[in-house]
Write an enzyme that holds these catalytic residues in place. Structure first.
Site, PDB file in Angstrom:
ATOM      1  N   HIS A 155      -7.262   0.757  -6.545  1.00 38.93           N
ATOM      2  CA  HIS A 155      -7.510  -0.097  -5.367  1.00 38.93           C
ATOM      3  C   HIS A 155      -8.205  -1.382  -5.863  1.00 38.93           C
ATOM      4  CE1 HIS A 155      -7.842  -1.281  -1.347  1.00 38.93           C
ATOM      5  NE2 HIS A 155      -8.695  -0.396  -0.859  1.00 38.93           N
ATOM      6  N   CYS A 199     -16.348   1.627   0.405  1.00 37.62           N
ATOM      7  CA  CYS A 199     -15.143   0.851   0.741  1.00 37.62           C
ATOM      8  C   CYS A 199     -14.782   0.962   2.213  1.00 37.62           C
ATOM      9  CB  CYS A 199     -13.973   1.280  -0.140  1.00 37.62           C
ATOM     10  SG  CYS A 199     -13.477   3.006   0.112  1.00 37.62           S
ATOM     11  N   ASP A 240     -17.191   7.524  -1.590  1.00 41.57           N
ATOM     12  CA  ASP A 240     -15.967   7.372  -0.797  1.00 41.57           C
ATOM     13  C   ASP A 240     -15.662   8.731  -0.168  1.00 41.57           C
ATOM     14  OD1 ASP A 240     -13.557   6.441   0.236  1.00 41.57           O
ATOM     15  OD2 ASP A 240     -12.514   6.341  -1.699  1.00 41.57           O
ATOM     16  N   ARG A 295       0.883  -1.183   0.000  1.00 35.02           N
ATOM     17  CA  ARG A 295       0.000   0.000   0.000  1.00 35.02           C
ATOM     18  C   ARG A 295       0.909   1.217   0.000  1.00 35.02           C
ATOM     19  NH1 ARG A 295      -5.334   1.519   3.485  1.00 35.02           N
ATOM     20  NH2 ARG A 295      -6.141   0.116   1.898  1.00 35.02           N
ATOM     21  N   GLN A 303     -10.284  -3.830  -3.613  1.00 33.07           N
ATOM     22  CA  GLN A 303     -11.564  -3.294  -3.142  1.00 33.07           C
ATOM     23  C   GLN A 303     -12.684  -3.591  -4.138  1.00 33.07           C
ATOM     24  OE1 GLN A 303     -12.182  -1.575  -0.113  1.00 33.07           O
ATOM     25  NE2 GLN A 303     -14.212  -2.178  -0.796  1.00 33.07           N
ATOM     26  N   ARG A 345     -13.623  -8.630   1.432  1.00 36.18           N
ATOM     27  CA  ARG A 345     -12.222  -8.332   1.111  1.00 36.18           C
ATOM     28  C   ARG A 345     -11.367  -9.565   1.415  1.00 36.18           C
ATOM     29  NH1 ARG A 345     -10.097  -3.194   1.303  1.00 36.18           N
ATOM     30  NH2 ARG A 345      -8.188  -4.283   0.719  1.00 36.18           N
TER      31      ARG A 345
HETATM   32  N1   CP Z   1     -11.296  -0.120   2.273  1.00 34.54           N
HETATM   33  C1   CP Z   1     -10.031  -0.139   2.729  1.00 34.54           C
HETATM   34  O1   CP Z   1      -9.063  -0.383   2.004  1.00 34.54           O
HETATM   35  O2   CP Z   1      -9.917   0.088   4.076  1.00 34.54           O
HETATM   36  P1   CP Z   1      -8.572   0.292   4.885  1.00 34.54           P
HETATM   37  O3   CP Z   1      -7.990   1.608   4.503  1.00 34.54           O
HETATM   38  O4   CP Z   1      -9.019   0.249   6.333  1.00 34.54           O
HETATM   39  O5   CP Z   1      -7.629  -0.826   4.571  1.00 34.54           O
HETATM   40  N1  NVA Z   2      -9.911   6.732  -1.445  1.00 39.38           N
HETATM   41  C1  NVA Z   2      -9.563   6.341  -0.099  1.00 39.38           C
HETATM   42  C2  NVA Z   2      -9.806   4.873   0.094  1.00 39.38           C
HETATM   43  C3  NVA Z   2      -9.501   4.355   1.475  1.00 39.38           C
HETATM   44  C4  NVA Z   2      -9.700   2.878   1.578  1.00 39.38           C
HETATM   45  C5  NVA Z   2      -8.112   6.693   0.159  1.00 39.38           C
HETATM   46  O1  NVA Z   2      -7.280   6.469  -0.739  1.00 39.38           O
HETATM   47  O2  NVA Z   2      -7.802   7.182   1.244  1.00 39.38           O
END
Ligand code: CP
Ligand code: NVA
Length: 304
Positions: free
Chosen positions: A129, A258, A218, A102, A132, A286
């Protein structure tokens, strides 16, 4: 060796297989059946941003498959002190079997993958992502059957999650209608063509939501964009999923998010905590879908 860096890295047939497998793995877990094909295997997880779901779903999923998951916050590793990502990839991939990353720019995970001896999975970048949206489509299909020919209304930012919905629309043949404020329009980064049958952008959220099968949104300030918070909060004021907006979609429409969610900002509590919301299944899925991906990348297709 395969990586999963963008949604388009798997074909429609592969997703069909992965969804079947995710359902099998979910069923096995529910039945209390031990299924541990990955004893002795290690998943490394590199987090340059915060996480609840991604960390827990990968870590629990890997343990359930008999393997071990190793959590690394980049700030506590030499990556946080400037070690080149290429060197980190060389080292970690000589000691582990699969890596989840990540991070910020997609180019970082691509450079990691180019230098990795083992499969790499995108656990969120600024641009995409994929895990997701795999869970989101699985969640919808679990209840309502094929997503093909359906309509997904995205209300809000053109971010990593909505950009992944766009790639998914082409692969699964559904339509994405995106409503966002001026200046936040989607930029296509993958060089693919998205015709009007697959993708349309709107200013008015009600036009996007009209007749949709899935309404989703989101946070307006994604991780890494915190400096824009004040401006974004203002710009996205009219892009909230309300009961009225859900009514525009219809009573059979489902709501996805998400998570983490911000009640009263991008979604009202009556929607996310209401009967049309599938967000808890979505979060749980997930884990099941990612287990299928890990199994597939490490062991290939499992027959039967
Ligand atoms: N939806 C998602 O990726 O959540 P987190 O940021 O908690 O991993
Ligand atoms: N768009 C958000 C998703 C978090 C799971 C971010 O990147 O922070």
């Amino acid at each position: 060796m395969r990586h999963y860096l963008q949604f388009k890295d798997f074909s429609h047939d592969e997703y069909k297989y992965l969804f079947k497998r995710a359902a099998v793995l979910k069923q096995k877990l529910r039945a209390g059946e031990l299924y541990q094909p990955l004893v002795g295997r290690v998943l490394a997880m590199i987090f340059e941003k915060s996480s609840t779901r991604t960390r827990v779903s990968f870590e629990a999923g890997m343990a359930q498959l008999g393997g071990h998951a190793m959590f690394m916050a980049s700030k506590d590793t030499q990556l946080g002190r400037g070690e080149p990502i290429e060197d980190v990839a060389q080292v970690i991939s000589r000691m582990t079997d699969i890596v989840m990353v990540r991070t910020f720019e997609q180019s970082i995970i691509e450079r990691f993958a180019e230098n990795s001896r083992v499969p790499v999975i995108n656990g969120l970048t600024n641009e995409y992502h994929p895990c997701q949206i795999m869970a989101d489509i699985f969640t919808y299909e679990e209840r309502h059957g094929s997503i093909e020919g359906k309509t997904v209304a995205w209300i809000g930012d053109s971010n990593n999650v909505s950009r992944t919905w766009l790639q998914a629309a082409k692969i699964f043949n559904f339509k994405l209608k995106l409503a966002c404020p001026s200046g936040y329009e989607m930029t296509v980064l993958d060089g693919l063509e998205y015709g009007k049958d697959i993708f349309e952008q709107y200013r008015n959220p009600f036009e996007a939501a009209h007749g949709a099968d899935i309404v989703t949104t989101d946070v307006s300030v994604s991780m890494g964009y915190e400096r824009e918070t004040l401006q974004r909060k203002k710009d996205f004021l009219n892009y909230r999923v309300t009961e009225k907006l859900m009514a525009e979609a219809g009573k059979d429409a489902v709501f996805l998010h998400c998570l983490p969610a911000h009640r009263g900002e991008e979604v009202d509590p009556e929607v996310i905590d209401g009967p049309q919301s599938l967000v808890w299944d979505e979060a749980e899925n997930r884990m099941h879908t990612q287990k299928a991906v890990i199994e597939y990348l490490l062991l290939g297709e499992i027959k039967g």
